[in-house]
Design a protein around this motif. Structure first.
Motif, PDB file in Angstrom:
ATOM      1  N   SER A 215       0.840  -1.197   0.000  1.00  0.00           N
ATOM      2  CA  SER A 215       0.000   0.000   0.000  1.00  0.00           C
ATOM      3  C   SER A 215       0.872   1.242   0.000  1.00  0.00           C
ATOM      4  O   SER A 215       1.956   1.253   0.591  1.00  0.00           O
ATOM      5  CB  SER A 215      -0.913   0.037   1.236  1.00  0.00           C
ATOM      6  OG  SER A 215      -1.692  -1.131   1.338  1.00  0.00           O
ATOM      7  N   GLY A 244       2.064  -5.552   6.600  1.00  0.00           N
ATOM      8  CA  GLY A 244       1.355  -4.501   7.316  1.00  0.00           C
ATOM      9  C   GLY A 244       2.229  -3.564   8.113  1.00  0.00           C
ATOM     10  O   GLY A 244       1.728  -2.803   8.946  1.00  0.00           O
ATOM     11  N   THR A 269      -3.021   5.627  -2.673  1.00  0.00           N
ATOM     12  CA  THR A 269      -4.229   6.172  -2.056  1.00  0.00           C
ATOM     13  C   THR A 269      -3.989   7.633  -1.699  1.00  0.00           C
ATOM     14  O   THR A 269      -3.071   7.945  -0.933  1.00  0.00           O
ATOM     15  CB  THR A 269      -4.603   5.383  -0.786  1.00  0.00           C
ATOM     16  OG1 THR A 269      -4.862   4.024  -1.138  1.00  0.00           O
ATOM     17  CG2 THR A 269      -5.831   5.977  -0.118  1.00  0.00           C
ATOM     18  N   ARG A 336     -14.284  -0.614  16.205  1.00  0.00           N
ATOM     19  CA  ARG A 336     -13.771  -0.316  14.859  1.00  0.00           C
ATOM     20  C   ARG A 336     -14.316   1.011  14.349  1.00  0.00           C
ATOM     21  O   ARG A 336     -13.561   1.866  13.863  1.00  0.00           O
ATOM     22  CB  ARG A 336     -14.170  -1.452  13.927  1.00  0.00           C
ATOM     23  CG  ARG A 336     -13.849  -1.242  12.455  1.00  0.00           C
ATOM     24  CD  ARG A 336     -14.719  -2.166  11.603  1.00  0.00           C
ATOM     25  NE  ARG A 336     -16.139  -1.829  11.737  1.00  0.00           N
ATOM     26  CZ  ARG A 336     -17.134  -2.629  11.364  1.00  0.00           C
ATOM     27  NH1 ARG A 336     -16.868  -3.826  10.867  1.00  0.00           N
ATOM     28  NH2 ARG A 336     -18.398  -2.244  11.507  1.00  0.00           N
ATOM     29  N   ASP A 607      -1.399   0.941  11.706  1.00  0.00           N
ATOM     30  CA  ASP A 607      -2.700   1.015  12.358  1.00  0.00           C
ATOM     31  C   ASP A 607      -3.134   2.471  12.247  1.00  0.00           C
ATOM     32  O   ASP A 607      -2.587   3.341  12.945  1.00  0.00           O
ATOM     33  CB  ASP A 607      -2.611   0.619  13.833  1.00  0.00           C
ATOM     34  CG  ASP A 607      -2.335  -0.867  14.038  1.00  0.00           C
ATOM     35  OD1 ASP A 607      -2.017  -1.547  13.046  1.00  0.00           O
ATOM     36  OD2 ASP A 607      -2.432  -1.336  15.185  1.00  0.00           O
ATOM     37  N   GLN A 609      -6.291   5.584  10.911  1.00  0.00           N
ATOM     38  CA  GLN A 609      -7.645   5.982  10.543  1.00  0.00           C
ATOM     39  C   GLN A 609      -7.558   7.233   9.679  1.00  0.00           C
ATOM     40  O   GLN A 609      -6.700   8.086   9.895  1.00  0.00           O
ATOM     41  CB  GLN A 609      -8.499   6.238  11.787  1.00  0.00           C
ATOM     42  CG  GLN A 609      -7.879   7.169  12.816  1.00  0.00           C
ATOM     43  CD  GLN A 609      -8.690   7.272  14.088  1.00  0.00           C
ATOM     44  OE1 GLN A 609      -9.914   7.389  14.059  1.00  0.00           O
ATOM     45  NE2 GLN A 609      -8.004   7.239  15.231  1.00  0.00           N
ATOM     46  N   ASP A 652     -12.040   5.758   6.960  1.00  0.00           N
ATOM     47  CA  ASP A 652     -11.487   4.408   6.867  1.00  0.00           C
ATOM     48  C   ASP A 652     -10.648   4.094   8.099  1.00  0.00           C
ATOM     49  O   ASP A 652     -10.155   4.998   8.786  1.00  0.00           O
ATOM     50  CB  ASP A 652     -10.602   4.257   5.620  1.00  0.00           C
ATOM     51  CG  ASP A 652     -11.379   4.412   4.322  1.00  0.00           C
ATOM     52  OD1 ASP A 652     -12.304   3.613   4.097  1.00  0.00           O
ATOM     53  OD2 ASP A 652     -11.071   5.342   3.555  1.00  0.00           O
ATOM     54  N   TRP A 654      -7.483   1.137   9.208  1.00  0.00           N
ATOM     55  CA  TRP A 654      -6.593   0.030   8.849  1.00  0.00           C
ATOM     56  C   TRP A 654      -5.937  -0.507  10.118  1.00  0.00           C
ATOM     57  O   TRP A 654      -5.528   0.266  10.990  1.00  0.00           O
ATOM     58  CB  TRP A 654      -5.476   0.487   7.913  1.00  0.00           C
ATOM     59  CG  TRP A 654      -5.895   0.987   6.571  1.00  0.00           C
ATOM     60  CD1 TRP A 654      -5.927   0.291   5.396  1.00  0.00           C
ATOM     61  CD2 TRP A 654      -6.302   2.323   6.237  1.00  0.00           C
ATOM     62  NE1 TRP A 654      -6.341   1.094   4.367  1.00  0.00           N
ATOM     63  CE2 TRP A 654      -6.577   2.351   4.847  1.00  0.00           C
ATOM     64  CE3 TRP A 654      -6.472   3.497   6.976  1.00  0.00           C
ATOM     65  CZ2 TRP A 654      -7.000   3.503   4.198  1.00  0.00           C
ATOM     66  CZ3 TRP A 654      -6.897   4.643   6.335  1.00  0.00           C
ATOM     67  CH2 TRP A 654      -7.158   4.637   4.959  1.00  0.00           C
ATOM     68  N   GLY A 657      -2.104  -2.892   8.401  1.00  0.00           N
ATOM     69  CA  GLY A 657      -2.140  -2.714   6.958  1.00  0.00           C
ATOM     70  C   GLY A 657      -3.412  -3.174   6.282  1.00  0.00           C
ATOM     71  O   GLY A 657      -3.599  -2.937   5.087  1.00  0.00           O
ATOM     72  N   GLN A 658      -4.306  -3.835   7.021  1.00  0.00           N
ATOM     73  CA  GLN A 658      -5.551  -4.346   6.450  1.00  0.00           C
ATOM     74  C   GLN A 658      -6.672  -3.328   6.642  1.00  0.00           C
ATOM     75  O   GLN A 658      -6.928  -2.873   7.763  1.00  0.00           O
ATOM     76  CB  GLN A 658      -5.942  -5.662   7.117  1.00  0.00           C
ATOM     77  CG  GLN A 658      -4.954  -6.790   6.885  1.00  0.00           C
ATOM     78  CD  GLN A 658      -4.991  -7.303   5.458  1.00  0.00           C
ATOM     79  OE1 GLN A 658      -6.025  -7.724   4.960  1.00  0.00           O
ATOM     80  NE2 GLN A 658      -3.841  -7.273   4.800  1.00  0.00           N
ATOM     81  N   LYS A 659      -7.357  -2.999   5.554  1.00  0.00           N
ATOM     82  CA  LYS A 659      -8.468  -2.054   5.639  1.00  0.00           C
ATOM     83  C   LYS A 659      -9.697  -2.755   6.195  1.00  0.00           C
ATOM     84  O   LYS A 659     -10.097  -3.818   5.716  1.00  0.00           O
ATOM     85  CB  LYS A 659      -8.772  -1.481   4.251  1.00  0.00           C
ATOM     86  CG  LYS A 659      -9.795  -0.359   4.249  1.00  0.00           C
ATOM     87  CD  LYS A 659      -9.941   0.222   2.848  1.00  0.00           C
ATOM     88  CE  LYS A 659     -10.948   1.353   2.809  1.00  0.00           C
ATOM     89  NZ  LYS A 659     -11.074   1.930   1.446  1.00  0.00           N
TER      90      LYS A 659
END
Length: 669
Positions: A215, A244, A269, A336, A607, A609, A652, A654, A657-659
């Motif tokens: 990413s 990540g 992004t 979340r 990690d 937002q 969003d 993450w 590294g995972q959305k």
């Protein structure tokens, strides 16, 4: 049994070091982190290629390597060496001494000896050594499955790392540009700690970027690396690898950023001009089963509230697994959506319900430390464990069960870990507390509890145990660098100094303290003494699951305390500001949990937002209104968001590294 995962970056560097000096002994140290029972080796630092003893130069190199590792929130986790002869795979005596020196600070240290006969074969060319029990002798690890094969405790993060290393040496000669501490002593421009350099064609090459970039982000980054420091990094590039972790952060117009973006084959992004990336929040204190009755019963004093609400809800979830699953999945979703990426959870006394809680957090993608409640004393006869021995057995079962739950995931995807959790002194016998202290040491897990929370609780401990509860915890080895204690409102300066001395952290819960404690937590004094502090929502003693409300309450309470100080003639300010609170909610909380998140720096997990403040130059998002055109992210509009922002500003999230699938409220803005 501890297992070891070796990143591609680490393997390549070891290989390059040996390939550069094929007829000389080389050595270096391994850098990494431990996640439960897995040691993740993320990087290496090459030391010497002229060595026969533990020389002053090696001592200096080790100290510098240790400092560099700590700056990257990592630890020295092992040692590696290659011998002069290809067929010599013995760990040299000096190697044993260095490995043992590392083991003195990191108990699960490992040593690797490079197997010269395998260097060009495409097979992993490393022979692991481990210390013998109760000795300082190191021997090759002999197991049923050879190292780096299926079933082994030694894993390569990428199976093709050996063949890739051969290709990079054969086709690109990358080993020729590799430098160790010896090289640095001869040419101080050689960056031996990181091995970043330029080749003859002026193409920027960093060995860490041989790992796949998953990413890329471009825009404004906001974080608080330390207390009192808020950085707004405008127009920056941030790169995240396939595991990540952040691999690069730099200004978008820098030569390095331009070259990185030109090399990677992924789309970038773009963070909107009215938005920014912020580390996710850390919640240091939340009672998961009490989410069932969040926002009710707050008219009662603490001990009565526990009997009439808390114990009943916990007992209810323990007896109804389907209800527990529904409550815990919804709790994870709420966390979340509120931007909470890491949370320290109190569970219940039942392991089935606690494993449901752990699974819910892992499934939704929340980094969670889950505590199985230990309590062999209770005012509610139907909600108590039968004995200290039974409670200890159950706690150990949960630790093993929680680790088994995530064992099938790759080490960097294991988001959940178990925590030793004595509820508080009034519900735990001395026998239980003593056993929990030993269990925490034996299993290497963290500890959480409540400390000096309310006047009636403090007085009960004094009358029954004839000492303060901080002394009770300390006597049973439950006040350590792995401990987080909630509330601590009745701690005096000497007690806070003890907390700082033991490196035990405080979960500051300003909202629930207002309901259940007769005193506010002395936050400024704790921070000035060096006590690690983060924020907690304390559901359901606090009614809001949003850490942003905890931040606001923390500042408000500190301002009231400072007003009292002024009226009484005190000189030292007791107030914190919104930037301090943002640190406590992010990096402060992560530090208290021993996590490396909460900051945007190379090596930290991504990690984050994405917060959006305005869509057009003067069209605010959510509760934010602007009547003049806006440009960029200023401290002024950051403070405005901090004061009145809500979930509608969160685009969003993450974790590692995972959305995540955030159910944000932008549509309602």
């Amino acid at each position: 049994m501890v297992s070891y995962s070796l990143s591609e970056n680490a393997y390549l560097k070891i290989f390059f070091h040996a390939a550069k000096h094929p007829h000389l002994p080389v050595n270096g140290v391994l850098l990494g982190r431990q996640a439960s029972d897995v040691v993740v080796i993320e990087d290496v630092i090459p030391l010497l290629h002229h060595w026969t003893s533990l020389s002053p130069m090696m001592e200096i190199g080790l100290d510098l390597a240790k400092g560099h590792a700590e700056a990257r929130e990592m630890t020295l986790v092992g040692y590696y060496q290659a011998s002069e002869r290809l067929d010599d795979t013995a760990l040299a005596p000096v190697g044993e001494r260095v490995a043992q020196k590392i083991r003195d600070q990191f108990n699960d240290a490992v040593a690797f000896v490079i197997d010269g006969d395998k260097l060009g074969t495409g097979d992993p060319a490393l022979l692991p050594y481990l210390p013998q029990p109760s000795t300082s002798f190191w021997r090759p690890c002999i197991a049923q499955s050879p190292a780096f094969t299926t079933g082994s405790n030694f894993l390569l993060a990428k199976a093709d790392s050996p063949s890739r290393a051969i290709a990079l040496v054969r086709d690109h000669n990358l080993h020729e540009k590799f430098g160790d501490f010896d090289d640095h002593l001869e040419d101080v421009t050689i960056d031996w700690l990181r091995n970043i350099h330029r080749d003859s064609h002026e193409h920027h090459h960093c060995l860490s970027t041989t790992m796949t970039i998953a990413s890329a982000f471009k825009g404004t980054l906001v974080h608080c690396p330390s207390l009192g420091q808020l950085q707004v990094l405008e127009d920056h590039i941030l790169l995240v690898d396939h595991q990540g972790f952040i691999t690069y952060v730099g200004p978008a117009d820098s030569e390095a950023s331009v070259e990185f973006l030109a090399k990677i084959d992924i789309s970038t992004t773009i963070i909107p001009s009215g938005g920014f990336l912020l580390p996710t929040f850390c919640d240091l204190h939340l009672h998961a089963p009490q989410f069932l009755f969040q926002g009710t019963g707050l008219h009662l004093p603490l001990m009565q509230w526990l009997n009439e609400y808390a114990f009943k809800s916990e007992e209810s979830l323990d007896s109804q697994p389907e209800l527990a699953k529904a409550v815990y999945i919804r709790l994870a979703e709420r966390l979340r959506d509120a931007g909470t990426g890491a949370v320290l959870l109190f569970g219940t006394i039942n392991n089935t319900a606690n494993l449901i809680l752990a699974e819910a957090m892992q499934t939704i993608g929340i980094r969670a430390l889950v505590g199985k409640l230990s309590m062999d004393i209770s005012s509610r006869p139907s909600y108590v464990e039968p004995s200290a021995l039974s409670s200890l057995h159950s706690a150990e079962e949960f630790i093993d069960g929680c680790r088994d739950l995530v064992s099938s995931y790759e080490p960097h995807r294991r988001l959940v870990e178990p925590v030793i959790t004595p509820r508080f002194v009034p519900t735990c016998s001395d026998e239980l507390l003593q056993g929990l202290g030993k269990l925490a040491r034996d299993k290497g897990v963290r500890i959480q509890s409540h400390l000096a929370e309310a006047h009636e609780e403090v007085q009960w401990v004094l009358s029954e145990r004839h000492k303060d509860d901080i002394d009770v915890f300390d006597n049973f080895d439950l006040l350590t660098e792995k401990t987080v204690q909630a509330h601590c409102t009745f701690l005096d300066t000497d007690m806070l100094s003890r907390m700082a001395g033991s490196c035990s952290a405080v979960a500051h819960c300003p909202l629930s303290n207002s309901y259940f404690s007769e005193k506010p937590f002395p936050l400024r004094e704790a921070l000035d003494l060096g006590v690690p502090v983060g924020l907690g929502t304390d559901i359901a003693g606090g009614y809001s699951i949003d850490i942003m409300n905890s931040m606001r309450q923390a500042v408000a309470v500190s301002r009231i305390r400072d007003g009292t100080r002024k009226l009484s003639g005190g000189e030292q300010s007791l107030a914190i500001d919104w930037k301090d609170a943002l640190y406590l909610a992010t990096r402060g909380g992560a530090t208290a949990l021993g996590l490396s998140c909460g900051v945007f720096q190379v090596g930290a997990p991504f990690d984050a937002q994405c917060i959006e403040l305005y869509k057009e130059s003067n069209k605010g998002v959510g509760a934010l209104d602007f009547f003049e055109p806006q440009s960029g992210i200023t401290l002024g509009i950051l403070e405005k968001w901090w004061c009145i922002g809500d979930e509608r500003n969160r685009r969003d999230v993450w974790i590692q590294g995972q959305k995540l699938d955030v159910n944000n409220a932008l549509e309602r803005a």
